[in-house]
Write a protein that holds these residues in place. Structure first.
Motif, PDB file in Angstrom:
ATOM      1  N   PRO A  52       0.796  -1.284   0.274  1.00 22.79           N
ATOM      2  CA  PRO A  52      -0.466   0.040   0.394  1.00 22.79           C
ATOM      3  C   PRO A  52       1.079   0.923  -0.037  1.00 22.79           C
ATOM      4  N   ALA A  53       2.092   0.969   0.740  1.00 22.85           N
ATOM      5  CA  ALA A  53       2.458   2.091   1.158  1.00 22.85           C
ATOM      6  C   ALA A  53       3.266   2.831  -0.929  1.00 22.85           C
ATOM      7  N   VAL A  54       3.998   1.987  -1.278  1.00 24.33           N
ATOM      8  CA  VAL A  54       4.477   1.872  -2.564  1.00 24.33           C
ATOM      9  C   VAL A  54       3.314   2.132  -3.652  1.00 24.33           C
ATOM     10  N   ILE A  55       2.154   2.643  -3.626  1.00 28.07           N
ATOM     11  CA  ILE A  55       0.877   2.853  -4.616  1.00 28.07           C
ATOM     12  C   ILE A  55       0.835   3.385  -4.419  1.00 28.07           C
ATOM     13  N   ALA A  56       0.377   4.187  -3.160  1.00 28.78           N
ATOM     14  CA  ALA A  56      -0.206   5.428  -2.925  1.00 28.78           C
ATOM     15  C   ALA A  56       1.354   7.006  -2.396  1.00 28.78           C
ATOM     16  N   ALA A  57       2.212   5.910  -3.248  1.00 29.23           N
ATOM     17  CA  ALA A  57       3.822   7.247  -3.065  1.00 29.23           C
ATOM     18  C   ALA A  57       3.660   7.754  -4.880  1.00 29.23           C
ATOM     19  N   ASP A  58       4.159   8.781  -4.820  1.00 28.27           N
ATOM     20  CA  ASP A  58       4.350   9.567  -5.795  1.00 28.27           C
ATOM     21  C   ASP A  58       5.784   9.670  -5.886  1.00 28.27           C
ATOM     22  N   SER A  59       7.180   9.648  -5.446  1.00 23.27           N
ATOM     23  CA  SER A  59       8.150   9.323  -5.028  1.00 23.27           C
ATOM     24  C   SER A  59       8.883   8.424  -4.076  1.00 23.27           C
ATOM     25  N   ALA A  60       9.932   8.080  -4.686  1.00 23.11           N
ATOM     26  CA  ALA A  60      10.830   7.291  -3.457  1.00 23.11           C
ATOM     27  C   ALA A  60      11.191   8.107  -1.970  1.00 23.11           C
ATOM     28  N   LEU A  61      10.921   9.022  -1.493  1.00 26.06           N
ATOM     29  CA  LEU A  61      11.574   9.310  -0.694  1.00 26.06           C
ATOM     30  C   LEU A  61       9.971   9.170   0.074  1.00 26.06           C
ATOM     31  N   GLU A  62       8.995   9.277  -0.613  1.00 25.50           N
ATOM     32  CA  GLU A  62       7.951   9.677   0.049  1.00 25.50           C
ATOM     33  C   GLU A  62       7.008   7.607  -0.054  1.00 25.50           C
ATOM     34  N   CYS A  63       7.551   7.215  -0.449  1.00 27.96           N
ATOM     35  CA  CYS A  63       7.769   5.362  -0.369  1.00 27.96           C
ATOM     36  C   CYS A  63       8.367   4.549   0.936  1.00 27.96           C
TER      37      CYS A  63
END
Length: 91
Positions: A52-63
């Protein structure tokens, strides 16, 4: 960053179970070593938190921050459940 919204109970339970399984399997692997079941639990709990974190992320840091946020939120919800149980027994 997105505004924090109240998540459904099934997402909280998934994060709590995945965080608890990740901590437990990592501890088991450190003391007892790798085996097939421990590795499977480790990979599936990591996937339960990271997907879920990867799907919702817009960048690598946000992931990465999303993964850490989900992990910490899962661990905190486990402690919250334990505190609610103890509070209902003694309260």
């Amino acid at each position: 960053m997105k505004k924090k919204e109240d998540r459904p109970i099934w997402i909280k339970l998934l994060r709590a179970a995945s965080s608890l399984a990740l901590v437990g399997s990592t501890t088991y692997i450190v003391f007892a070593g790798f085996n097939l079941i421990a590795a499977f639990v480790l990979v599936s709990s990591f996937g339960g938190i990271a997907t879920p974190a990867v799907i919702a992320a817009d960048s690598a840091l946000e992931c990465v921050t999303g993964f850490i946020e989900a992990f910490v939120e899962g661990v905190l919800s486990v402690f919250e459940m334990i505190g609610d149980i103890i509070g209902s027994i003694f309260g």
